[in-house]
Design a protein around this motif. Structure first.
Motif, PDB file in Angstrom:
ATOM      1  N   ARG A   1       0.841  -1.205   0.000  1.00  0.00           N
ATOM      2  CA  ARG A   1       0.000   0.000   0.000  1.00  0.00           C
ATOM      3  C   ARG A   1       0.875   1.254   0.000  1.00  0.00           C
ATOM      4  NH1 ARG A   1      -2.168   3.596  -0.382  1.00  0.00           N
ATOM      5  NH2 ARG A   1      -4.130   4.505   0.326  1.00  0.00           N
TER       6      ARG A   1
ATOM      7  N   ILE B   1      -2.633   5.890   5.801  1.00  0.00           N
ATOM      8  CA  ILE B   1      -2.571   4.526   5.248  1.00  0.00           C
ATOM      9  C   ILE B   1      -2.855   3.526   6.361  1.00  0.00           C
ATOM     10  CG2 ILE B   1      -1.053   2.810   4.183  1.00  0.00           C
ATOM     11  CD1 ILE B   1       0.410   5.127   2.818  1.00  0.00           C
TER      12      ILE B   1
ATOM     13  N   ALA C   1       1.313   4.139  -2.931  1.00  0.00           N
ATOM     14  CA  ALA C   1       1.104   5.562  -2.612  1.00  0.00           C
ATOM     15  C   ALA C   1       2.332   6.392  -2.974  1.00  0.00           C
ATOM     16  CB  ALA C   1       0.772   5.716  -1.131  1.00  0.00           C
TER      17      ALA C   1
END
Ligand code: C5P
Length: 311
Positions: free
Chosen positions: A83, A138, A87
């Motif tokens: 993730r 996140i 990003a």
């Protein structure tokens, strides 16, 4: 970003377990989560997560509590790494190695802790220097407890637990943790809590004043009497033996005890290190608990402990 030559070849982050000193569960929300007023407390039981550049994304586990943790793409630490990579526009895969000391499905946020550590470790490995807010965003998407484990210490959690604010807390508290060999599923414990509540109207959760006063004073006795967990009855309903464990700890001299989060770990607060040792010995000798750990809190959140460079 840092220049490539200065980047480490791997990065290891250490991350603590958490217990909830206060867990007030509000109504079930439309998204299925429950609104919470909680006080998180990080304790000195640590996992370590090492990330290193690899040909493909992967995860491996070691340590006393490695069993039962998924070693595939569903692993929360691996998901955290991927993730952050997407990003930040990072395309090089990493291998995530997790050394597990925190019990799995124990109510101590072991999986969330590893996700927080993976974020901090990858951020360092890739030289991103992300701000805490960026990582926290996140973290909140990955799980309700993950943002707290970035910072650690003692903190208020609201929303579904992902909104974290520091609280004023003095001193160090001593804990004895009674671990269970077999975990409890968090969704099942919340569902049992709903079942036990039936059609009763549940108010929006609000933090309690006596807990804040106890934390400010640093007084372990005051803390002991302020401990509260709305999931405790549900955890005991699913695992009646936890009631015996709580009773045994108090009989053997704990100032107070509480099921941690959704359980089944039980946390006892004691006066000092010597009392912790006495209680740990008594609980083990009585056969009530197989695995007992001593810990202190608050502990620091996820932080880098090693980041070797090639030269
Ligand atoms: O956020 P996390 O993935 O750790 O939550 C696991 C499960 O615990 C959720 O799917 C939900 O069933 C339950 N939960 C909840 N309310 C919260 C946090 C978790 O119902 N505030």
């Amino acid at each position: 970003m840092t220049s490539a030559a200065a980047l480490p070849t791997s990065a290891t982050a250490r991350v603590p377990a958490k217990i909830n000193l206060e867990l007030i569960v509000g109504p079930r929300r439309e998204d299925g989560y429950h609104s919470l007023a909680t006080v998180y407390h990080a304790v000195s039981l640590f996992d370590e997560v090492t990330v290193s550049a690899a040909d493909e994304w992967g995860v491996s586990l070691e340590g006393p509590h490695a069993q039962g943790v998924p070693a595939d793409a569903t692993n929360l630490a691996l998901r955290a790494a991927r993730r952050l990579a997407s990003a930040a526009g990072v395309e090089e895969p990493v291998h995530v190695r997790i050394r597990k000391e925190i019990p799995v499905a124990g109510g101590m946020a072991g999986g969330s802790a590893d996700a927080a550590a993976a974020l901090v470790a990858c951020d360092h490995l890739w030289g991103l220097a992300s701000g805490r807010d960026e990582l926290a965003e996140i973290a909140g998407e990955l799980g309700s407890d993950v943002p707290f484990l970035l910072g650690g210490g003692t903190a208020m959690g609201s929303g579904r637990g992902e909104v974290v604010a520091p609280v004023l807390a003095r001193g160090t508290f001593h804990w004895v943790l009674a671990l269970s060999a077999c975990g409890l599923s968090t969704p099942e414990v919340y569902a049992e809590c709903d079942r036990l509540r039936g059609s009763r109207r549940v108010p929006e959760p609000t933090p309690r004043r006596d807990m804040m006063t106890a934390l400010r004073s640093g007084d372990a006795r005051a803390l002991a009497s302020a401990l509260v967990n709305d999931l405790q009855d549900a955890a005991i309903s699913l695992r009646p033996k936890l009631g015996d464990v709580l009773e045994a700890g108090i009989d053997f001299g704990a100032l107070g005890g509480i099921v941690s989060g959704s359980g089944p770990t039980v946390a006892f607060v004691v006066e000092n290190n010597e009392a912790a040792l006495d209680l740990a010995v008594s609980l083990t000798a009585s056969g009530t608990v197989q695995d007992v750990r001593r810990a202190t809190g608050p502990a620091h959140g996820a932080h880098i402990v090693a980041a070797p460079r090639a030269d």
